[in-house]
Design an enzyme around this catalytic site. Structure first.
Site, PDB file in Angstrom:
ATOM      1  N   LEU A 109      49.483  46.928  35.284  1.00  0.00           N
ATOM      2  CA  LEU A 109      49.826  47.337  36.647  1.00  0.00           C
ATOM      3  C   LEU A 109      51.212  46.804  37.013  1.00  0.00           C
ATOM      4  CD1 LEU A 109      46.590  46.784  38.739  1.00  0.00           C
ATOM      5  CD2 LEU A 109      47.361  48.836  37.536  1.00  0.00           C
ATOM      6  N   SER A 121      35.270  38.936  28.899  1.00  0.00           N
ATOM      7  CA  SER A 121      35.810  38.124  29.992  1.00  0.00           C
ATOM      8  C   SER A 121      36.109  39.026  31.181  1.00  0.00           C
ATOM      9  CB  SER A 121      37.121  37.461  29.571  1.00  0.00           C
ATOM     10  OG  SER A 121      36.966  36.723  28.370  1.00  0.00           O
ATOM     11  N   ASP A 160      46.419  39.931  30.403  1.00  0.00           N
ATOM     12  CA  ASP A 160      45.132  39.225  30.320  1.00  0.00           C
ATOM     13  C   ASP A 160      45.271  37.707  30.505  1.00  0.00           C
ATOM     14  OD1 ASP A 160      43.854  41.666  29.854  1.00  0.00           O
ATOM     15  OD2 ASP A 160      44.200  41.538  27.723  1.00  0.00           O
ATOM     16  N   ASP A 186      46.826  39.303  37.014  1.00  0.00           N
ATOM     17  CA  ASP A 186      48.159  38.896  37.465  1.00  0.00           C
ATOM     18  C   ASP A 186      49.184  39.710  36.677  1.00  0.00           C
ATOM     19  OD1 ASP A 186      48.312  37.746  34.967  1.00  0.00           O
ATOM     20  OD2 ASP A 186      48.138  35.674  35.674  1.00  0.00           O
ATOM     21  N   ALA A 187      50.450  39.320  36.729  1.00  0.00           N
ATOM     22  CA  ALA A 187      51.489  40.151  36.111  1.00  0.00           C
ATOM     23  C   ALA A 187      51.474  40.075  34.583  1.00  0.00           C
ATOM     24  CB  ALA A 187      52.854  39.760  36.652  1.00  0.00           C
ATOM     25  N   GLY A 188      50.752  39.122  34.002  1.00  0.00           N
ATOM     26  CA  GLY A 188      50.735  38.961  32.547  1.00  0.00           C
ATOM     27  C   GLY A 188      49.707  39.854  31.871  1.00  0.00           C
ATOM     28  N   ASN A 218      39.820  42.655  36.138  1.00  0.00           N
ATOM     29  CA  ASN A 218      39.885  43.379  34.873  1.00  0.00           C
ATOM     30  C   ASN A 218      38.763  42.863  33.977  1.00  0.00           C
ATOM     31  OD1 ASN A 218      40.792  45.008  32.758  1.00  0.00           O
ATOM     32  ND2 ASN A 218      42.191  43.430  31.991  1.00  0.00           N
ATOM     33  N   THR A 219      38.241  43.747  33.155  1.00  0.00           N
ATOM     34  CA  THR A 219      37.276  43.299  32.156  1.00  0.00           C
ATOM     35  C   THR A 219      37.882  43.496  30.775  1.00  0.00           C
ATOM     36  OG1 THR A 219      35.039  43.532  31.298  1.00  0.00           O
ATOM     37  CG2 THR A 219      36.055  45.534  32.186  1.00  0.00           C
ATOM     38  N   HIS A 220      37.701  42.487  29.924  1.00  0.00           N
ATOM     39  CA  HIS A 220      38.354  42.500  28.619  1.00  0.00           C
ATOM     40  C   HIS A 220      37.325  42.158  27.527  1.00  0.00           C
ATOM     41  CE1 HIS A 220      41.536  42.194  25.694  1.00  0.00           C
ATOM     42  NE2 HIS A 220      41.025  41.054  25.280  1.00  0.00           N
ATOM     43  N   ARG A 267      58.783  54.238  34.518  1.00  0.00           N
ATOM     44  CA  ARG A 267      57.641  53.377  34.806  1.00  0.00           C
ATOM     45  C   ARG A 267      57.532  52.997  36.292  1.00  0.00           C
ATOM     46  NH1 ARG A 267      53.587  51.294  31.027  1.00  0.00           N
ATOM     47  NH2 ARG A 267      52.429  49.923  32.395  1.00  0.00           N
TER      48      ARG A 267
HETATM   49  C1  GAR Z   1      35.747  48.053  27.779  1.00  0.00           C
HETATM   50  O1  GAR Z   1      35.048  47.400  26.762  1.00  0.00           O
HETATM   51  C2  GAR Z   1      36.851  47.159  28.326  1.00  0.00           C
HETATM   52  O2  GAR Z   1      36.565  45.800  28.219  1.00  0.00           O
HETATM   53  C3  GAR Z   1      38.002  47.528  27.440  1.00  0.00           C
HETATM   54  O3  GAR Z   1      37.905  48.910  27.285  1.00  0.00           O
HETATM   55  C4  GAR Z   1      36.519  49.263  27.260  1.00  0.00           C
HETATM   56  C5  GAR Z   1      36.319  50.470  28.124  1.00  0.00           C
HETATM   57  O4  GAR Z   1      35.050  50.988  27.963  1.00  0.00           O
HETATM   58  N1  GAR Z   1      39.236  47.130  28.052  1.00  0.00           N
HETATM   59  C6  GAR Z   1      40.276  46.625  27.373  1.00  0.00           C
HETATM   60  O5  GAR Z   1      40.304  46.542  26.168  1.00  0.00           O
HETATM   61  C7  GAR Z   1      41.434  46.177  28.251  1.00  0.00           C
HETATM   62  N2  GAR Z   1      42.374  45.423  27.492  1.00  0.00           N
HETATM   63  P1  GAR Z   1      34.450  52.055  28.975  1.00  0.00           P
HETATM   64  O6  GAR Z   1      35.529  53.124  29.195  1.00  0.00           O
HETATM   65  O7  GAR Z   1      33.258  52.622  28.283  1.00  0.00           O
HETATM   66  O8  GAR Z   1      34.109  51.339  30.251  1.00  0.00           O
END
Ligand code: GAR
Length: 188
Positions: free
Chosen positions: A92, A135, A144, A140-142, A106-108, A64
């Site tokens: 990361l 969201s 989400d 950060d290191a955690g 990041n988008t979640h 890793r």
């Molecule tokens: C997105 O909805 C993003 O929020 C999610 O993966 C999808 C990617 O879609 N990310 C996570 O779940 C991170 N924990 P995409 O490849 O079509 O952009």
């Protein structure tokens, strides 16, 4: 324009939205490179736009930390000022967190702090929540756990499956992510 790099693992619909927005004259960022941890179909969006791409697989590295270093090397070669994780499904490591601390987004697909991790949509559905959403957070290191920068709610429908709910979340997610990236890029 602020140079940004985007990290993906999947279909790249969020990447595609970022690339479309970058074509507008007033956009405050340029996508300078897209990196994936596997041969993600979403890389096609970058190739079509003539943007450099790279794939850095964990399996091609002894461990890793070596993968973390390889990822950081590729990303820093493009000299981005902001990193955007757009469906990047790995954590990361220290090299990128240290080089870009506070400048990684990041988008979640859930309303954090509920349902963090790899299955935000599935977990929300299984829990039976009636409202979920998306969201955009600082990394950060955690897992989400970073500061929340923006959220939007999405209603869960009676007959939703993981796929239908995720589709509706993505429709809200794409403009939200573009908006946050533009806001931060303009401020850099
Ligand atoms: C997105 O909805 C993003 O929020 C999610 O993966 C999808 C990617 O879609 N990310 C996570 O779940 C991170 N924990 P995409 O490849 O079509 O952009």
């Amino acid at each position: 324009r602020t140079p940004i790099a985007v990290l993906i693992s999947g279909t790249g619909s969020n990447l595609a939205a970022l690339l479309r927005a970058a074509e507008e004259p007033g956009c405050p960022y340029d996508v300078v490179g897209v990196i994936a941890d596997r041969p993600a179909p979403g890389l096609e969006h970058a190739r079509a736009a003539g943007i450099p791409t790279d794939v850095v697989r964990l399996a091609d590295h002894p461990d890793r930390p070596a993968w973390d270093r390889a990822l950081a090397e590729v990303v820093t070669r493009w000299n981005p000022e902001l990193l955007v994780l757009a469906g990047f499904m790995k954590l990361l490591g220290p090299p990128l967190l240290e080089a870009f601390g506070g400048r990684i987004l990041n988008t979640h697909p859930a309303l954090l702090p509920s349902f963090p991790g790899a299955h935000g949509v599935r977990d929300a559905l299984a829990h039976g929540v009636k409202i979920t959403g998306v969201s955009v957070i600082e990394v950060d290191a955690g897992v989400d756990t970073g500061r929340i920068l923006a959220q939007a709610a999405v209603e869960v429908l009676e007959d939703d499956t993981e796929a239908t709910l995720h589709e509706r979340i993505k429709a809200v997610e794409q403009p939200l992510l573009v908006n946050v990236v533009q806001r931060l890029a303009a401020a850099l």
